[in-house]
Scaffold this active site. Structure first.
Site, short mmCIF file in Angstrom:
data_model
loop_
_atom_site.label_atom_id
_atom_site.label_comp_id
_atom_site.label_asym_id
_atom_site.label_seq_id
_atom_site.Cartn_x
_atom_site.Cartn_y
_atom_site.Cartn_z
N CYS A 29 0.84 -1.21 0.00
CA CYS A 29 0.00 0.00 0.00
C CYS A 29 0.87 1.26 0.00
O CYS A 29 1.54 1.55 0.99
CB CYS A 29 -0.92 -0.05 1.22
SG CYS A 29 -1.77 1.49 1.59
N CYS A 32 0.09 3.81 2.72
CA CYS A 32 0.53 3.26 4.02
C CYS A 32 2.02 3.54 4.23
O CYS A 32 2.43 3.91 5.33
CB CYS A 32 0.29 1.75 4.09
SG CYS A 32 -1.44 1.25 3.95
#
Length: 103
Positions: A29, A32
């Site tokens: 991600c 993230c």
């Protein structure tokens, strides 16, 4: 304090008391990975807050229990009670504001 959660039991122990910021993330991600340095800085600057990371790919039971459908998701727990959730990227000032406004 900055901890990578290794088990469901450990997660429950960590959120049981005090203030805990939980970062639900995955290595694939992009947002993230952008959020991670800010989360780490907050953990250093706010020692009264436990900061834990939950890899949703490795800890599927936790992700299911908290209905994580998008990442990054950040949740704030106070004494085992979820008090706030934020989905999406936040910069460091927003993370601090998220914590302080929900205590």
């Amino acid at each position: 304090m900055y901890i990578n959660v290794e088990s469901y039991e450990q997660f429950n122990e960590l959120i049981a008391s005090g203030v805990t910021l939980v970062d639900f993330w995955a290595p694939w991600c992009g947002p993230c990975r952008m959020l991670a340095p800010y989360i780490e800085q907050v953990s250093e600057e706010m020692p009264q807050v436990k900061v834990i990371k939950v890899n949703v790919d490795e800890q599927e039971q936790i992700a299911r229990e908290f209905q994580i459908s998008a990442i990054p998701t950040v949740m704030l727990f106070v004494n085992n009670e979820k008090v706030a959730t934020n989905v999406g990227f936040m910069n460091k000032p927003k993370i601090i504001e998220f914590i302080e406004s929900n205590l």
